[in-house]
Design an enzyme around this catalytic site. Structure first.
Site, short mmCIF file in Angstrom:
data_model
loop_
_atom_site.label_atom_id
_atom_site.label_comp_id
_atom_site.label_asym_id
_atom_site.label_seq_id
_atom_site.Cartn_x
_atom_site.Cartn_y
_atom_site.Cartn_z
N PRO A 1 0.20 22.94 -39.06
CA PRO A 1 1.45 23.67 -39.40
C PRO A 1 2.70 22.97 -38.87
O PRO A 1 2.81 22.72 -37.68
CB PRO A 1 1.25 25.03 -38.75
CG PRO A 1 -0.22 25.17 -38.58
CD PRO A 1 -0.73 23.79 -38.32
N LYS B 1 8.37 24.14 -34.51
CA LYS B 1 7.05 24.66 -34.88
C LYS B 1 6.69 25.91 -34.09
O LYS B 1 5.56 26.36 -34.13
CB LYS B 1 5.99 23.58 -34.63
CG LYS B 1 6.24 22.29 -35.41
CD LYS B 1 5.16 21.27 -35.08
CE LYS B 1 5.57 19.87 -35.50
NZ LYS B 1 4.60 18.86 -35.06
N ARG C 1 0.18 8.22 -35.13
CA ARG C 1 -0.33 9.02 -36.24
C ARG C 1 -0.55 8.12 -37.47
O ARG C 1 0.03 7.05 -37.57
CB ARG C 1 0.67 10.13 -36.61
CG ARG C 1 1.11 11.00 -35.45
CD ARG C 1 -0.01 11.84 -34.88
NE ARG C 1 -0.63 12.67 -35.91
CZ ARG C 1 -0.18 13.86 -36.29
NH1 ARG C 1 0.90 14.37 -35.74
NH2 ARG C 1 -0.81 14.53 -37.22
#
Ligand SMILES: [Zn+2]
Length: 262
Positions: free
Chosen positions: A2, A59, A250
């Protein structure tokens, strides 16, 4: 995982389902997700109260209970919210259930348990303590410029750094860079003023559009990277095979043809 658009949709979901109802109990099914609060304390402090409003920063989602107490939710990798009737119908990975007087429950579900549930007295204080940067959608162009002028490194690493800009994760950083036609590994010092303005506009555009699409990949435009990212995926712009690389810890997906290093 998310990111800002997903969490914004969780906020809207919580607002549409769970406000202004008396909380009769809090059922912690897995205390692993609790941060700086015990199951007993969480239940004791929320029991009898109602969630009155909510806000999001990056977030993080915060729900204000009457009496000036904030429930803090972070969704980690697999977290989400589910509202349903009857405690027995709780989803498999429900970690915490907020049970309302109308016998409905709000579940914080989280299969992999990287999420966080806590209580905070003051949201601003919490954001300061965590040293979180401004929310990606609150940024003005001048502040965005300042952030990029003050830092060095790959442009994607800056977008991902929650201490500089809060809310963008791996998926949307790739999408923003794809729209701005910037290679994720490009050094900030090589990004000119015009390209930076383009990056700023792409950030707002992608995040707003993703929120409106309910952060659902099936509702996102086919001209985006998201429906195509992954092995054997093709660039929706030029049809060439997409590339991937490890950037800022990442895996980035991008089109080496459309996204130049300049
Ligand atoms: Zn391309």
């Amino acid at each position: 995982m998310p990111e800002l658009p997903e969490v914004e949709n969780f906020k809207r979901y919580l607002n549409a389902t769970s406000l202004h109802q008396r909380i009769i109990s809090v059922d912690v099914r897995d205390a692993y997700v609790l941060k700086s609060v015990t199951a007993r304390e969480l239940a004791r402090r929320l029991k009898g109260r109602r969630f009155e409003s909510s806000c999001r920063h990056g977030k993080h989602l915060f729900a204000r209970a009457d009496g000036d107490l904030w429930l803090r939710l972070h969704f980690g990798m697999t977290g989400s919210l589910r509202y349903f009737k009857g405690r027995g119908k709780a989803p498999n990975h429900a970690r915490v259930l907020f049970v309302f007087a109308n016998t409905h429950c709000l579940a914080f579900e989280d299969q992999r348990k990287f999420g966080e549930v806590g209580l905070v007295k003051d949201v601003d204080e919490f954001l300061k303590k965590r040293a979180l940067g401004p929310d990606a959608l609150d940024l003005s162009l001048s502040l965005f410029r300042q952030i990029f002028e003050k830092h060095r490194g790959a442009v994607k690493a800056i977008l991902l750094n929650q201490k500089l800009i809060a809310g963008i994760g791996n998926i949307y950083a790739d999408e923003i860079l794809f729209r701005a036609r910037l290679h994720p590994a490009i050094e900030i010092s090589r990004v000119g003023d015009k390209a930076l303005t383009k990056l700023f506009r792409a950030t707002h555009y992608i995040l707003r559009k993703a929120i409106a699409a309910k952060a659902d990949v099936n509702q996102m435009p086919k001209s985006w990277l998201l429906p195509h990212r992954g092995k054997d995926g093709k660039c929706p712009r030029c049809g060439r095979k997409l590339s991937s690389a490890r950037i800022g810890g990442r895996t980035a997906w991008f089109c080496a043809h459309c996204q130049k290093k300049m």
